[in-house]
Design an enzyme around this catalytic site. Structure first.
Site, PDB file in Angstrom:
ATOM      1  N   ALA A  32       4.614  -3.727   7.101  1.00  0.00           N
ATOM      2  CA  ALA A  32       3.807  -2.835   7.932  1.00  0.00           C
ATOM      3  C   ALA A  32       3.897  -1.431   7.338  1.00  0.00           C
ATOM      4  O   ALA A  32       4.890  -1.077   6.687  1.00  0.00           O
ATOM      5  CB  ALA A  32       4.332  -2.852   9.358  1.00  0.00           C
ATOM      6  N   GLU A  34       6.122 -11.970   7.039  1.00  0.00           N
ATOM      7  CA  GLU A  34       5.696 -12.564   8.317  1.00  0.00           C
ATOM      8  C   GLU A  34       4.245 -13.038   8.243  1.00  0.00           C
ATOM      9  O   GLU A  34       3.898 -14.091   8.771  1.00  0.00           O
ATOM     10  CB  GLU A  34       5.882 -11.533   9.433  1.00  0.00           C
ATOM     11  CG  GLU A  34       7.361 -11.243   9.687  1.00  0.00           C
ATOM     12  CD  GLU A  34       7.590 -10.005  10.552  1.00  0.00           C
ATOM     13  OE1 GLU A  34       7.012  -8.947  10.240  1.00  0.00           O
ATOM     14  OE2 GLU A  34       8.331 -10.103  11.541  1.00  0.00           O
ATOM     15  N   GLY A  89       6.526  -7.243   7.358  1.00  0.00           N
ATOM     16  CA  GLY A  89       5.277  -7.820   7.855  1.00  0.00           C
ATOM     17  C   GLY A  89       4.549  -8.650   6.810  1.00  0.00           C
ATOM     18  O   GLY A  89       3.781  -9.553   7.150  1.00  0.00           O
ATOM     19  N   GLU A 126      13.610  -4.837   7.414  1.00  0.00           N
ATOM     20  CA  GLU A 126      13.435  -3.870   8.501  1.00  0.00           C
ATOM     21  C   GLU A 126      14.740  -3.207   8.921  1.00  0.00           C
ATOM     22  O   GLU A 126      14.750  -2.049   9.350  1.00  0.00           O
ATOM     23  CB  GLU A 126      12.799  -4.545   9.732  1.00  0.00           C
ATOM     24  CG  GLU A 126      11.336  -4.910   9.565  1.00  0.00           C
ATOM     25  CD  GLU A 126      11.096  -6.296   8.981  1.00  0.00           C
ATOM     26  OE1 GLU A 126      12.043  -6.870   8.402  1.00  0.00           O
ATOM     27  OE2 GLU A 126       9.970  -6.788   9.103  1.00  0.00           O
TER      28      GLU A 126
HETATM   29  N1  CAA Z   1       4.568   1.219   4.060  1.00  0.00           N
HETATM   30  C1  CAA Z   1       3.965   2.296   3.520  1.00  0.00           C
HETATM   31  N2  CAA Z   1       3.967   2.547   2.200  1.00  0.00           N
HETATM   32  C2  CAA Z   1       4.615   1.679   1.399  1.00  0.00           C
HETATM   33  C3  CAA Z   1       5.263   0.550   1.899  1.00  0.00           C
HETATM   34  C4  CAA Z   1       5.217   0.322   3.303  1.00  0.00           C
HETATM   35  N3  CAA Z   1       5.774  -0.778   3.873  1.00  0.00           N
HETATM   36  N4  CAA Z   1       5.830  -0.111   0.861  1.00  0.00           N
HETATM   37  C5  CAA Z   1       5.537   0.592  -0.252  1.00  0.00           C
HETATM   38  N5  CAA Z   1       4.798   1.670   0.073  1.00  0.00           N
HETATM   39  C6  CAA Z   1       4.281   2.710  -0.840  1.00  0.00           C
HETATM   40  C7  CAA Z   1       5.376   3.637  -1.313  1.00  0.00           C
HETATM   41  O1  CAA Z   1       5.663   4.639  -0.357  1.00  0.00           O
HETATM   42  C8  CAA Z   1       4.768   4.189  -2.585  1.00  0.00           C
HETATM   43  O2  CAA Z   1       3.828   5.166  -2.218  1.00  0.00           O
HETATM   44  P1  CAA Z   1       3.730   6.544  -3.100  1.00  0.00           P
HETATM   45  O3  CAA Z   1       3.315   6.096  -4.476  1.00  0.00           O
HETATM   46  O4  CAA Z   1       2.671   7.330  -2.394  1.00  0.00           O
HETATM   47  O5  CAA Z   1       5.077   7.154  -3.078  1.00  0.00           O
HETATM   48  C9  CAA Z   1       3.983   2.996  -3.139  1.00  0.00           C
HETATM   49  O6  CAA Z   1       3.800   2.096  -2.029  1.00  0.00           O
HETATM   50  C10 CAA Z   1       4.733   2.254  -4.217  1.00  0.00           C
HETATM   51  O7  CAA Z   1       6.020   1.922  -3.701  1.00  0.00           O
HETATM   52  P2  CAA Z   1       7.384   2.252  -4.469  1.00  0.00           P
HETATM   53  O8  CAA Z   1       7.238   3.484  -5.309  1.00  0.00           O
HETATM   54  O9  CAA Z   1       8.488   2.228  -3.473  1.00  0.00           O
HETATM   55  O10 CAA Z   1       7.456   0.976  -5.449  1.00  0.00           O
HETATM   56  P3  CAA Z   1       8.750   0.283  -6.033  1.00  0.00           P
HETATM   57  O11 CAA Z   1       8.254  -0.700  -7.027  1.00  0.00           O
HETATM   58  O12 CAA Z   1       9.759   1.275  -6.481  1.00  0.00           O
HETATM   59  O13 CAA Z   1       9.408  -0.509  -4.785  1.00  0.00           O
HETATM   60  C11 CAA Z   1       9.369  -1.903  -2.818  1.00  0.00           C
HETATM   61  C12 CAA Z   1       8.714  -1.564  -4.177  1.00  0.00           C
HETATM   62  C13 CAA Z   1      10.764  -2.512  -3.041  1.00  0.00           C
HETATM   63  C14 CAA Z   1       8.465  -2.963  -2.159  1.00  0.00           C
HETATM   64  C15 CAA Z   1       9.477  -0.644  -1.946  1.00  0.00           C
HETATM   65  O14 CAA Z   1       8.191   0.007  -1.914  1.00  0.00           O
HETATM   66  C16 CAA Z   1       9.876  -0.888  -0.522  1.00  0.00           C
HETATM   67  O15 CAA Z   1      11.046  -1.114  -0.258  1.00  0.00           O
HETATM   68  N6  CAA Z   1       8.911  -0.857   0.445  1.00  0.00           N
HETATM   69  C17 CAA Z   1       9.183  -0.953   1.849  1.00  0.00           C
HETATM   70  C18 CAA Z   1       9.484  -2.403   2.252  1.00  0.00           C
HETATM   71  C19 CAA Z   1       9.800  -2.468   3.735  1.00  0.00           C
HETATM   72  O16 CAA Z   1      10.730  -1.863   4.220  1.00  0.00           O
HETATM   73  N7  CAA Z   1       9.014  -3.280   4.480  1.00  0.00           N
HETATM   74  C20 CAA Z   1       9.186  -3.463   5.893  1.00  0.00           C
HETATM   75  C21 CAA Z   1       8.282  -2.534   6.675  1.00  0.00           C
HETATM   76  S1  CAA Z   1       8.591  -2.574   8.422  1.00  0.00           S
HETATM   77  C22 CAA Z   1       7.758  -3.947   8.980  1.00  0.00           C
HETATM   78  O17 CAA Z   1       7.106  -4.646   8.238  1.00  0.00           O
HETATM   79  C23 CAA Z   1       7.888  -4.201  10.457  1.00  0.00           C
HETATM   80  C24 CAA Z   1       7.286  -5.469  10.939  1.00  0.00           C
HETATM   81  O18 CAA Z   1       7.882  -6.506  10.910  1.00  0.00           O
HETATM   82  C25 CAA Z   1       5.962  -5.465  11.520  1.00  0.00           C
END
Ligand code: CAA
Length: 258
Positions: free
Chosen positions: A65, A112, A109, A132
């Site tokens: 998400a 999921e 998400g 998360e």
């Molecule tokens: N939401 C918003 N933006 C996201 C995102 C997310 N879930 N995941 C990645 N992005 C964005 C980053 O902020 C980044 O944006 P910028 O270039 O503007 O800075 C871009 O995507 C590229 O990401 P990274 O630079 O972080 O890329 P990476 O290769 O270094 O890492 C990754 C990849 C490991 C997937 C890392 O992006 C990450 O950990 N993302 C978050 C994963 C996460 O925590 N997901 C759970 C979300 S909560 C949820 O989903 C709740 C639910 O159950 C409904």
């Protein structure tokens, strides 16, 4: 509806939906989920379509998400249900099979969403996780419920509590994904599976999907009864006659979805 966050195309009798927010690794926002719901409905209604494929990019199926939206949410924003989780269960109401073709990250998400599909075909670079907990929240779209059913309580606890990612080999071993294929063969293999399904009798395909899903919602004896009633009802279809006759006559069947 004009789509911006997804791409939609048809390949023969297969509807393909590609999540398309590459700069955010396909993070799932309300616009994307609205468009996804709409596109799924359209394919479900379309009589020319027999199976649906949901995919992302080579780097990410979906990284979860959209955190930029959630960061300032209040309890009431979340509770009122107009944001983040508002139509996430929609995919479960689609009657035609939906296959997730997953490459790269399927996190939060994203994992999921993949689990809401009927089965997952993973590329060798796929990574699944429920991170998360690192954001001090919990899975909100079925992660704590579908993961234990898919891969056991122990592995689900491990994934959700440590936030570690599971690679494609482990995901297949654990039963989360049905098969693992090389990245450059992901769409070819998924489309081949989808085309095979789309060549079957659609009402029978939908009965099988319904019946397998029932296994997650009921007891074994109730589920077997449900399956039995479905089995009986196949004998009311013309396609059942055609399927069995074509076997006996040693020819290919011509299903008419009747
Ligand atoms: N939401 C918003 N933006 C996201 C995102 C997310 N879930 N995941 C990645 N992005 C964005 C980053 O902020 C980044 O944006 P910028 O270039 O503007 O800075 C871009 O995507 C590229 O990401 P990274 O630079 O972080 O890329 P990476 O290769 O270094 O890492 C990754 C990849 C490991 C997937 C890392 O992006 C990450 O950990 N993302 C978050 C994963 C996460 O925590 N997901 C759970 C979300 S909560 C949820 O989903 C709740 C639910 O159950 C409904």
């Amino acid at each position: 509806m004009n789509y911006e966050a997804i791409l939609v195309e048809t390949k023969g009798k297969v509807g393909v939906i590609t999540l398309n927010r590459p700069k955010a690794l396909n993070a799932l926002n309300d616009q994307l989920m609205d468009e996804l719901g709409h596109a799924l409905n359209e394919f479900d209604k379309n009589e020319q379509i027999g199976c649906i494929v949901l995919t992302g990019s080579e780097k990410a199926f979906a990284a979860g998400a959209d955190i930029t939206l959630m960061v300032n949410y209040t309890y009431m924003d979340a509770f009122n249900g107009n944001y983040v989780t508002r139509n996430w269960e929609h995919i479960r109401q689609i009657r035609k099979p939906v296959i997730a073709a997953v490459a790269g990250y399927a996190l939060g998400g994203g994992c999921e969403l993949a689990m809401m599909c009927d089965f997952i075909i993973a590329a060798e670079n796929a990574k699944f996780g429920q991170p998360e907990i690192k954001l001090a929240t919990i899975p909100g779209c079925g992660g704590t419920q579908r993961l234990p059913r898919a891969i056991s309580k122990s592995k689900a606890m491990d994934m959700c509590l440590t936030a570690r990612m599971m690679d494609a080999v482990e995901a297949e071993r654990a039963g989360l994904v049905s098969r693992v294929v090389p990245l450059d063969k992901l769409m070819e293999e998924t489309l081949a599976a989808a085309t095979t399904i789309a060549g079957m009798s659609l009402p029978i395909v939908m009965m099988i999907k319904d019946s397998v899903n029932r296994a997650y919602e009921t007891t074994l004896s109730e589920g077997v009864q449900y399956e039995r009633r479905m089995f009986y009802s196949t004998f009311a279809s013309e396609d059942q006659k055609e399927g069995m006759k074509s076997f006996l006559e040693k020819r290919l069947p011509n299903f008419r979805n009747l």
